[in-house]
Design a protein around this motif. Sequence first.
Motif, PDB file in Angstrom:
ATOM      1  N   PHE A  29      56.831  -4.394  17.251  1.00  0.00           N
ATOM      2  CA  PHE A  29      57.993  -3.637  17.730  1.00  0.00           C
ATOM      3  C   PHE A  29      59.276  -4.426  17.481  1.00  0.00           C
ATOM      4  N   GLU A  30      59.222  -5.725  17.808  1.00  0.00           N
ATOM      5  CA  GLU A  30      60.400  -6.573  17.635  1.00  0.00           C
ATOM      6  C   GLU A  30      60.756  -6.676  16.155  1.00  0.00           C
ATOM      7  N   PHE A  31      59.735  -6.837  15.313  1.00  0.00           N
ATOM      8  CA  PHE A  31      59.986  -6.978  13.885  1.00  0.00           C
ATOM      9  C   PHE A  31      60.698  -5.744  13.339  1.00  0.00           C
ATOM     10  N   TYR A  32      60.239  -4.579  13.771  1.00  0.00           N
ATOM     11  CA  TYR A  32      60.822  -3.328  13.268  1.00  0.00           C
ATOM     12  C   TYR A  32      62.061  -2.893  14.043  1.00  0.00           C
ATOM     13  N   GLY A  33      62.383  -3.634  15.117  1.00  0.00           N
ATOM     14  CA  GLY A  33      63.571  -3.299  15.890  1.00  0.00           C
ATOM     15  C   GLY A  33      63.423  -2.047  16.726  1.00  0.00           C
ATOM     16  N   PHE A  34      62.184  -1.795  17.187  1.00  0.00           N
ATOM     17  CA  PHE A  34      61.951  -0.662  18.088  1.00  0.00           C
ATOM     18  C   PHE A  34      61.738  -1.177  19.510  1.00  0.00           C
ATOM     19  N   PRO A  35      62.125  -0.389  20.524  1.00  0.00           N
ATOM     20  CA  PRO A  35      61.756  -0.771  21.885  1.00  0.00           C
ATOM     21  C   PRO A  35      60.243  -0.658  22.042  1.00  0.00           C
ATOM     22  N   SER A  76      56.382 -10.287   5.030  1.00  0.00           N
ATOM     23  CA  SER A  76      55.769  -9.145   4.351  1.00  0.00           C
ATOM     24  C   SER A  76      54.446  -8.775   5.003  1.00  0.00           C
ATOM     25  N   SER A  77      53.730  -9.799   5.414  1.00  0.00           N
ATOM     26  CA  SER A  77      52.443  -9.520   6.030  1.00  0.00           C
ATOM     27  C   SER A  77      52.625  -8.824   7.387  1.00  0.00           C
ATOM     28  N   ILE A  78      53.629  -9.248   8.155  1.00  0.00           N
ATOM     29  CA  ILE A  78      53.915  -8.583   9.434  1.00  0.00           C
ATOM     30  C   ILE A  78      54.425  -7.159   9.179  1.00  0.00           C
ATOM     31  N   LEU A  79      55.229  -7.028   8.115  1.00  0.00           N
ATOM     32  CA  LEU A  79      55.752  -5.711   7.746  1.00  0.00           C
ATOM     33  C   LEU A  79      54.617  -4.712   7.508  1.00  0.00           C
ATOM     34  N   ASN A  80      53.612  -5.134   6.736  1.00  0.00           N
ATOM     35  CA  ASN A  80      52.522  -4.217   6.378  1.00  0.00           C
ATOM     36  C   ASN A  80      51.563  -3.972   7.545  1.00  0.00           C
ATOM     37  N   ASP A  81      51.186  -5.056   8.226  1.00  0.00           N
ATOM     38  CA  ASP A  81      50.309  -4.888   9.393  1.00  0.00           C
ATOM     39  C   ASP A  81      50.998  -4.028  10.446  1.00  0.00           C
ATOM     40  N   GLY A  82      52.281  -4.276  10.627  1.00  0.00           N
ATOM     41  CA  GLY A  82      53.057  -3.550  11.638  1.00  0.00           C
ATOM     42  C   GLY A  82      53.119  -2.068  11.340  1.00  0.00           C
ATOM     43  N   PRO A  89      49.153   6.637  16.288  1.00  0.00           N
ATOM     44  CA  PRO A  89      49.318   6.637  17.759  1.00  0.00           C
ATOM     45  C   PRO A  89      48.224   5.862  18.485  1.00  0.00           C
ATOM     46  N   VAL A  90      46.982   5.966  17.988  1.00  0.00           N
ATOM     47  CA  VAL A  90      45.884   5.286  18.670  1.00  0.00           C
ATOM     48  C   VAL A  90      45.957   3.771  18.457  1.00  0.00           C
ATOM     49  N   GLU A  91      46.209   3.372  17.204  1.00  0.00           N
ATOM     50  CA  GLU A  91      46.348   1.936  16.916  1.00  0.00           C
ATOM     51  C   GLU A  91      47.516   1.339  17.697  1.00  0.00           C
ATOM     52  N   ARG A  92      48.599   2.096  17.754  1.00  0.00           N
ATOM     53  CA  ARG A  92      49.803   1.632  18.462  1.00  0.00           C
ATOM     54  C   ARG A  92      49.498   1.437  19.938  1.00  0.00           C
ATOM     55  N   ALA A  93      48.793   2.409  20.514  1.00  0.00           N
ATOM     56  CA  ALA A  93      48.462   2.308  21.934  1.00  0.00           C
ATOM     57  C   ALA A  93      47.498   1.143  22.174  1.00  0.00           C
ATOM     58  N   GLU A  94      46.498   0.979  21.288  1.00  0.00           N
ATOM     59  CA  GLU A  94      45.569  -0.148  21.440  1.00  0.00           C
ATOM     60  C   GLU A  94      46.327  -1.480  21.380  1.00  0.00           C
ATOM     61  N   TYR A  95      47.325  -1.532  20.513  1.00  0.00           N
ATOM     62  CA  TYR A  95      48.134  -2.747  20.357  1.00  0.00           C
ATOM     63  C   TYR A  95      48.871  -3.073  21.659  1.00  0.00           C
ATOM     64  N   VAL A  96      49.510  -2.061  22.222  1.00  0.00           N
ATOM     65  CA  VAL A  96      50.244  -2.270  23.474  1.00  0.00           C
ATOM     66  C   VAL A  96      49.269  -2.585  24.611  1.00  0.00           C
ATOM     67  N   LEU A  97      48.182  -1.843  24.681  1.00  0.00           N
ATOM     68  CA  LEU A  97      47.214  -2.056  25.764  1.00  0.00           C
ATOM     69  C   LEU A  97      46.606  -3.457  25.722  1.00  0.00           C
ATOM     70  N   THR A  98      46.314  -3.927  24.521  1.00  0.00           N
ATOM     71  CA  THR A  98      45.749  -5.274  24.405  1.00  0.00           C
ATOM     72  C   THR A  98      46.758  -6.310  24.906  1.00  0.00           C
TER      73      THR A  98
END
Lengths: 200, 142
Positions: A29-35, A76-82, A89-98
């Motif tokens: 989130f920080e890398f992409y500048g999103f809350p 670049s690696s953070i860019l692609n993984d991010g 939506p599911v991956e994003r939620a798993e990321y936040v939940l973890t």
Amino acid sequence: MTCWQCGLPADALFCGGCKALQPPPSGYFEFYGFPRKLAIDSAELQRRYYALSRQLHPDRFTRRSAREQALALEASSILNDGLRVLRDPVERAEYVLTAEGFAMPGQRTKDVPPELLEEVFELNLALEEMRSGDASARPALETARSHFQSMLNGADSELAGLFARWDESGDRAELARIRGVLNRRKYITNLVRDVNQALQ
Amino acid sequence: MAYSDKVLDHYNNPRNVGSLDKGSRHVGTGIVGAPECGDVMKLQVRVNESTGIIEEAKFKTFGCGSAIASSSLATEWLKGRTVDEALRIKNTDIVTELSLPPVKIHCSVLAEDAIKAAINDYKAKQAGGAAVTPAVAETVAG
């Protein structure tokens, strides 16, 4: 933070003074500048991905220092993984939940309600019976597929509602509910996969 | 990934597949699952009330070969044991017997949880509080 190269204050990915690439934030989130929210503007995400891809392209770093080339590779690696995590939506939620201490229970079962396991068990049993039948089982399988698919859609809209509630309240109880729906969804996706295989 | 011969044997010839009457007061039922892999496992025991010995054990598992082998082996081990002996079966015993690789250890954990859940369900029924839904094992860190 100050720029590692010129020592001027640097609060962006590139130093405002010497333009050197700075050590990238490791959080997506920080890398992409999103809350740090569960809902995301996916068109904006894609737009930022393209913009950052251009800025981080290896061709732009061929004449830079080894340090900056290494940073470009890391970024670049953070860019692609991010992108892979944030756009789903599911991956994003798993990321936040973890990150919030609600990782998917890998080995232990006590976080899965017994009613859910019973339901999944019965569905699997029905699916197995249909699969072992002859071609006449096909309509039943197709009915099962649309049933599982609508269960999946139901889980997804339930998730969307819970995402919005957590984004608004930050209440950790919502995260626990999301964990429950994601667990359920995992079983449903397996059922969808199995019924699709059977129908092939 | 290569399965051990014992896993393959249980996978190809699973023992005690089936179900017992879950409404019977002599039968304990445990259903467990691991969301990460999406496996779900049902294990049932029928206990002789006067001796406390498990006379029959059945299972049905939807999951990978190691999960099927772990639960198949568990039912073999359960028969002839008392309920308290059954509770002493550890997932590590299953790992050793089946030579499970580290990535498949969770399958043995699932089987141990299923045994505990089934025995606890039986005990709850005997205590009079007839459990309507099969209990999920209240697990102790293993």
